[in-house]
Structure formats: C-alpha cells, structure tokens
Write a protein that holds these residues in place. Structure first.
Motif, PDB file in Angstrom:
ATOM      1  N   GLN A  12       1.104  -0.915   0.327  1.00  0.00           N
ATOM      2  CA  GLN A  12       0.168   0.299  -0.193  1.00  0.00           C
ATOM      3  C   GLN A  12       1.010   1.007   0.338  1.00  0.00           C
ATOM      4  N   GLY A  15       4.081   2.379   2.519  1.00  0.00           N
ATOM      5  CA  GLY A  15       4.207   1.085   2.889  1.00  0.00           C
ATOM      6  C   GLY A  15       6.168   0.910   3.167  1.00  0.00           C
ATOM      7  N   SER A  87       2.593   5.376  -5.783  1.00  0.00           N
ATOM      8  CA  SER A  87       2.122   4.464  -6.174  1.00  0.00           C
ATOM      9  C   SER A  87       3.059   5.442  -7.589  1.00  0.00           C
ATOM     10  N   VAL A 123       2.672  -0.612  -5.983  1.00  0.00           N
ATOM     11  CA  VAL A 123       1.998   0.011  -5.314  1.00  0.00           C
ATOM     12  C   VAL A 123       0.878   0.851  -5.056  1.00  0.00           C
ATOM     13  N   SER A 124      -0.222   0.067  -4.220  1.00  0.00           N
ATOM     14  CA  SER A 124      -1.284   0.568  -5.455  1.00  0.00           C
ATOM     15  C   SER A 124      -2.713   0.106  -3.383  1.00  0.00           C
ATOM     16  N   SER A 125      -3.346   1.226  -3.415  1.00  0.00           N
ATOM     17  CA  SER A 125      -4.142   0.180  -2.419  1.00  0.00           C
ATOM     18  C   SER A 125      -5.355  -0.323  -2.862  1.00  0.00           C
TER      19      SER A 125
END
Length: 125
Positions: A12, A15, A87, A123-125
C-alpha cells in the motif's frame, strides 16, 4: 555469473519493501552495484548505486530520502530498502553490477555489465 532479485510485491502507499539481489559466480566485493526500474511504457531508469571502492553512492531524485542501498559482500547480496512508497514507484526493479574501476558507480544502465531478472513492485491501495 548470476544475479537474482527478490522481495518485490504488492504494498500500500506509504508502505515499505526491501529488495534483495543475490550474486553468484563472481566476487561481489569488486563490483559497483545498482538498482534500476522500468515502469510500463517508460524507459529503464537508475534508482540508486554504490561503488565498491571509492565510497560514492547516488540516488535518483525520486528515491532520495526514501530509499537506501546497501551491500553485504560476505553474503554476496545487496539490497534496496524502500520506504514511504508511492504509486509512482510501481515498476519492475532490476539489480545490476559493473566492475569497479575506481571512478564511482553509475546510474546509466549502459554502464552495467550484469543484470538480474526483474522483480515487480506494485504500490496500490
């Protein structure tokens, strides 16, 4: 000669991840090391490098203050600690080495001799 990158994954925003690159078939201590990345549709860019013998360490502007490169010659392994991930850090990350000629390390991929297969960082939620 082989470099094996590992440690990528899905994380995320905000992180951390630590990438590792295990070297075999040569003495890592004589080589400058570097990490590069390639995002979809973009060219491969240098992220960070550190020399073997003249103390130079460089970071791309995008990595400064968030990423740390390190090496453990005894383990023939080097690392990229990535914190505060964004991201825009999403990419395939590659490790690479070049014979240390004493002129310092390079963030230009044309200067690297050996490459590992990449490891995906998302990198992503």
């Amino acid at each position: 000669v082989q470099l094996q990158a590992s440690g990528g994954g899905l994380v995320q925003p905000g992180g951390s991840l630590r990438l590792s690159c295990a070297a075999s078939g040569f003495a890592l201590g004589y080589y400058d090391i570097g990490w590069f990345r390639q995002a979809p549709g973009r060219v491969r860019d240098g992220v960070s490098c550190t020399s073997s013998n003249n103390g130079s360490t460089y970071y791309a502007d995008s990595a400064k203050g968030r990423f740390t490169i390190s090496r453990d010659n005894a383990k023939s392994t080097f690392y990229l600690q990535m914190n505060s991930l964004k991201s825009e850090d999403t990419a395939v990350y590659y490790c690479a080495t070049a014979w240390a000629d004493g002129n310092g390390c390079s963030l230009e991929d044309m200067d690297m001799e050996y490459w590992g297969k990449g490891t995906q960082v998302t990198v992503s939620s």
